[in-house]
Design an enzyme around this catalytic site. Structure first.
Site, PDB file in Angstrom:
ATOM      1  N   ARG A  15       0.841  -1.202   0.000  1.00 46.27           N
ATOM      2  CA  ARG A  15       0.000   0.000   0.000  1.00 46.27           C
ATOM      3  C   ARG A  15       0.877   1.253   0.000  1.00 46.27           C
ATOM      4  NH1 ARG A  15      -3.565  -1.421   5.173  1.00 46.27           N
ATOM      5  NH2 ARG A  15      -1.557  -2.303   5.739  1.00 46.27           N
ATOM      6  N   LYS A  75       2.436   1.748   7.236  1.00 39.51           N
ATOM      7  CA  LYS A  75       2.866   0.937   8.374  1.00 39.51           C
ATOM      8  C   LYS A  75       3.798   1.731   9.282  1.00 39.51           C
ATOM      9  CE  LYS A  75       1.826  -2.880   8.751  1.00 39.51           C
ATOM     10  NZ  LYS A  75       0.558  -3.450   9.294  1.00 39.51           N
ATOM     11  N   TYR A  94      -0.171   4.132  10.656  1.00 45.30           N
ATOM     12  CA  TYR A  94      -0.484   3.128  11.681  1.00 45.30           C
ATOM     13  C   TYR A  94       0.780   2.917  12.505  1.00 45.30           C
ATOM     14  CZ  TYR A  94      -4.714   1.546   9.149  1.00 45.30           C
ATOM     15  OH  TYR A  94      -5.934   1.465   8.542  1.00 45.30           O
ATOM     16  N   HIS A  96       0.431   1.055  16.035  1.00 41.82           N
ATOM     17  CA  HIS A  96       0.193  -0.071  16.941  1.00 41.82           C
ATOM     18  C   HIS A  96       1.299  -0.147  17.985  1.00 41.82           C
ATOM     19  CE1 HIS A  96      -3.246  -1.474  14.675  1.00 41.82           C
ATOM     20  NE2 HIS A  96      -2.547  -1.302  13.566  1.00 41.82           N
ATOM     21  N   GLU A 118      -4.679   4.239  14.030  1.00 41.87           N
ATOM     22  CA  GLU A 118      -5.585   3.298  14.711  1.00 41.87           C
ATOM     23  C   GLU A 118      -6.256   3.882  15.943  1.00 41.87           C
ATOM     24  OE1 GLU A 118      -2.320   2.919  14.454  1.00 41.87           O
ATOM     25  OE2 GLU A 118      -1.457   2.534  16.426  1.00 41.87           O
ATOM     26  N   ASP A 270      -5.725 -11.178  14.253  1.00 45.67           N
ATOM     27  CA  ASP A 270      -4.816 -10.122  14.716  1.00 45.67           C
ATOM     28  C   ASP A 270      -5.041  -9.772  16.187  1.00 45.67           C
ATOM     29  OD1 ASP A 270      -7.282  -8.992  14.130  1.00 45.67           O
ATOM     30  OD2 ASP A 270      -6.439  -7.078  13.536  1.00 45.67           O
TER      31      ASP A 270
HETATM   32  N1  NAD Z   1      -7.000 -10.193   9.583  1.00 43.64           N
HETATM   33  C1  NAD Z   1      -7.077  -8.983   9.077  1.00 43.64           C
HETATM   34  O1  NAD Z   1      -6.429  -8.668   8.083  1.00 43.64           O
HETATM   35  C2  NAD Z   1      -7.996  -7.965   9.685  1.00 43.64           C
HETATM   36  C3  NAD Z   1      -8.310  -6.789   8.992  1.00 43.64           C
HETATM   37  C4  NAD Z   1      -9.229  -5.905   9.582  1.00 43.64           C
HETATM   38  C5  NAD Z   1      -9.800  -6.198  10.844  1.00 43.64           C
HETATM   39  N2  NAD Z   1      -9.418  -7.355  11.494  1.00 43.64           N
HETATM   40  C6  NAD Z   1      -9.974  -7.747  12.796  1.00 43.64           C
HETATM   41  O2  NAD Z   1     -11.320  -8.203  12.659  1.00 43.64           O
HETATM   42  C7  NAD Z   1     -11.946  -8.173  13.927  1.00 43.64           C
HETATM   43  C8  NAD Z   1     -13.339  -7.568  13.810  1.00 43.64           C
HETATM   44  O3  NAD Z   1     -13.207  -6.174  13.478  1.00 43.64           O
HETATM   45  P1  NAD Z   1     -14.480  -5.242  13.295  1.00 43.64           P
HETATM   46  O4  NAD Z   1     -13.967  -3.973  12.718  1.00 43.64           O
HETATM   47  O5  NAD Z   1     -15.564  -5.942  12.607  1.00 43.64           O
HETATM   48  O6  NAD Z   1     -14.913  -4.996  14.815  1.00 43.64           O
HETATM   49  P2  NAD Z   1     -16.313  -4.428  15.308  1.00 43.64           P
HETATM   50  O7  NAD Z   1     -16.062  -3.846  16.662  1.00 43.64           O
HETATM   51  O8  NAD Z   1     -16.961  -3.599  14.268  1.00 43.64           O
HETATM   52  O9  NAD Z   1     -17.230  -5.743  15.471  1.00 43.64           O
HETATM   53  C9  NAD Z   1     -16.989  -6.734  16.438  1.00 43.64           C
HETATM   54  C10 NAD Z   1     -18.323  -7.370  16.796  1.00 43.64           C
HETATM   55  O10 NAD Z   1     -18.052  -8.513  17.617  1.00 43.64           O
HETATM   56  C11 NAD Z   1     -19.155  -8.628  18.492  1.00 43.64           C
HETATM   57  N3  NAD Z   1     -18.854  -9.558  19.577  1.00 43.64           N
HETATM   58  C12 NAD Z   1     -18.163  -9.355  20.725  1.00 43.64           C
HETATM   59  N4  NAD Z   1     -18.138 -10.493  21.444  1.00 43.64           N
HETATM   60  C13 NAD Z   1     -18.814 -11.423  20.739  1.00 43.64           C
HETATM   61  C14 NAD Z   1     -19.138 -12.787  20.932  1.00 43.64           C
HETATM   62  N5  NAD Z   1     -18.760 -13.443  22.048  1.00 43.64           N
HETATM   63  N6  NAD Z   1     -19.847 -13.445  19.983  1.00 43.64           N
HETATM   64  C15 NAD Z   1     -20.239 -12.809  18.861  1.00 43.64           C
HETATM   65  N7  NAD Z   1     -19.970 -11.522  18.626  1.00 43.64           N
HETATM   66  C16 NAD Z   1     -19.279 -10.850  19.541  1.00 43.64           C
HETATM   67  C17 NAD Z   1     -19.403  -7.191  18.928  1.00 43.64           C
HETATM   68  O11 NAD Z   1     -20.685  -7.033  19.511  1.00 43.64           O
HETATM   69  C18 NAD Z   1     -19.249  -6.453  17.589  1.00 43.64           C
HETATM   70  O12 NAD Z   1     -20.500  -6.324  16.931  1.00 43.64           O
HETATM   71  C19 NAD Z   1     -10.983  -7.356  14.827  1.00 43.64           C
HETATM   72  O13 NAD Z   1     -10.226  -8.258  15.611  1.00 43.64           O
HETATM   73  C20 NAD Z   1     -10.091  -6.665  13.837  1.00 43.64           C
HETATM   74  O14 NAD Z   1      -8.826  -6.329  14.390  1.00 43.64           O
HETATM   75  C21 NAD Z   1      -8.525  -8.225  10.929  1.00 43.64           C
END
Ligand code: NAD
Length: 378
Positions: A15, A75, A94, A96, A118, A270
């Site tokens: 990026r 990054k 970012y 972190h 972030e 993550d």
């Molecule tokens: N792997 C990657 O490349 C990547 C990229 C972007 C985001 N992420 C990760 O994805 C994850 C989700 O991000 P997001 O932006 O959607 O977060 P978000 O806060 O928008 O949504 C999280 C949801 O999880 C729900 N939740 C909490 N506990 C729960 C449970 N026990 N059962 C079911 N649902 C539950 C919450 O109520 C909320 O609606 C984060 O960990 C984020 O860091 C990873």
């Protein structure tokens, strides 16, 4: 303001922090933009496009850091960049910090002004510079899941949408936030039968109102999860508890209850992952199999689609970058509480609680830093 955009040098980062369109916007307000040669290459933006937009190309990363008042990156700086950073230089990227004491100490020692994407936060507590990457990862989760459901990739051999006369696949999405909502839209659009689980009833009500008829909502609890995993083909982990490790909603013993070839995409990897058997993987080697269940756990999913990710990210960062450039970081942070919350390290002081707590460092009230800076300006 003089703005510098270095080429990202972290492994596999394609990026770039500013597109040619962003250069045009900054130029409109009289700012000078220096871009390192080939900085946009990985995202599909040629040097000529930057030049046409009004940027000045510089051959090396050293040149960019030496000339810029504000560095725009994607990054966090890596060790080889630390020495290039100047005192009082504004770094908008970012960071972190809480995951790296070395980085925190390096930025403190440099006396830089570190504004972290972030932690930029709106009054409703949403994180506008994290949302675009969640949107990308959520949509990608289904694309990748669909691919790994194919038999040659060790999946169940089922097409998400089925065909006339053949039922579609069942997709379970754990967490109905940004990632979960985008994943559900994609899966539903492909014709799958989708279930979203969340612990927030208010969120489930909202999703139930806006989602198409092939998406159902269900309360997230162990009983419901155990029932659903027996009949699901693709499971997307999209849970987040802010500031905490993700809870293990799918434990090791549950894999045995799944059908062979079920695909798990744990986007929450993550934050430790919401599937116990999940560990971070890379785009080079994205999956592994345990108990005949395919695990996809890439920690930087948006990295695979740098064109989309760069545009999504810069759409969100540019309005903030303009404020920083137009007003200077002090005034921009005084005027805009979103940006103020993005300040993590200023002038050798930690001003963000999460970072101070992570390494037991003294916390300076960010307002004090802004007042001090204001007095210095006068
Ligand atoms: N792997 C990657 O490349 C990547 C990229 C972007 C985001 N992420 C990760 O994805 C994850 C989700 O991000 P997001 O932006 O959607 O977060 P978000 O806060 O928008 O949504 C999280 C949801 O999880 C729900 N939740 C909490 N506990 C729960 C449970 N026990 N059962 C079911 N649902 C539950 C919450 O109520 C909320 O609606 C984060 O960990 C984020 O860091 C990873």
């Amino acid at each position: 303001m003089v703005i510098g955009v270095p080429k990202e040098i972290k492994n596999n980062e394609n990026r770039v922090a500013l597109t040619p369109a962003g250069v045009t916007e900054l130029r409109k307000y009289g700012h000078v933009v220096y871009v390192q040669v080939n900085a946009g290459e990985g995202s599909g933006f040629e040097d000529e496009e930057y030049i046409a937009a009004g940027a000045i190309m510089l051959p090396t990363i050293e040149d960019v850091y030496a000339i810029a008042e504000m560095i725009m990156k994607v990054k966090e700086p890596i060790a080889s960049e630390y020495d290039l950073i100047k005192e009082n230089q504004l770094l908008f990227t970012y960071f972190h910090f809480a995951s790296s004491e070395e980085l925190t100490q390096a930025m403190l020692a440099k006396g830089a002004v570190c504004l972290a994407y972030e932690t930029v936060e709106r009054p409703d507590r949403s994180l506008p510079l994290l949302v675009p990457m969640s949107e990308v990862a959520g949509r990608m989760a289904v694309q990748e899941g669909a691919k790994y459901l194919e038999k040659p990739l060790k999946g169940r051999g089922i097409l998400l949408g089925g065909v006339p006369g053949v039922k579609p696949a069942n997709v379970l999405i754990l967490g109905g936030g940004i990632v979960g909502t985008q994943a559900a839209k994609m899966a539903a659009g492909l014709g799958a039968h989708v279930t979203i689980m969340d612990v927030s009833l208010a969120r489930l009500r909202y999703l139930s109102d806006i989602m198409p008829p092939n998406v159902q909502t269900m309360m997230s609890n162990e009983y419901n999860i155990r029932e659903m995993i027996k009949v699901c083909d693709l499971i997307v982990g999209a849970v987040l508890i802010p500031g905490a490790k993700a809870p293990h909603l799918i434990t090791r013993d549950m894999l045995k209850m799944m059908r062979a070839g079920t695909v798990l995409v744990d986007v929450a990897v993550d934050q430790g992952g919401c599937i116990e058997t999940c560990h971070p993987t890379t785009h080079e080697n994205p999956t592994y199999i345990i108990d005949d269940v395919v695990h996809y756990c890439v920690a930087n999913m948006p990295g695979a689609v740098p064109y989309t990710s760069t545009l999504a990210l810069t759409n969100a960062t540019l309005p903030y970058a303009l404020q920083l450039a137009n007003k200077g970081w002090q005034q921009a942070c005084r005027d805009n509480s979103d940006l103020k919350l993005g300040l993590n390290v200023v002038d050798g002081k930690v001003v963000y609680k999460g970072v101070a707590d992570a390494f037991n460092l003294p916390l300076t009230d960010v307002s004090t830093v802004l007042i001090e800076e204001e007095q210095e300006v006068q």
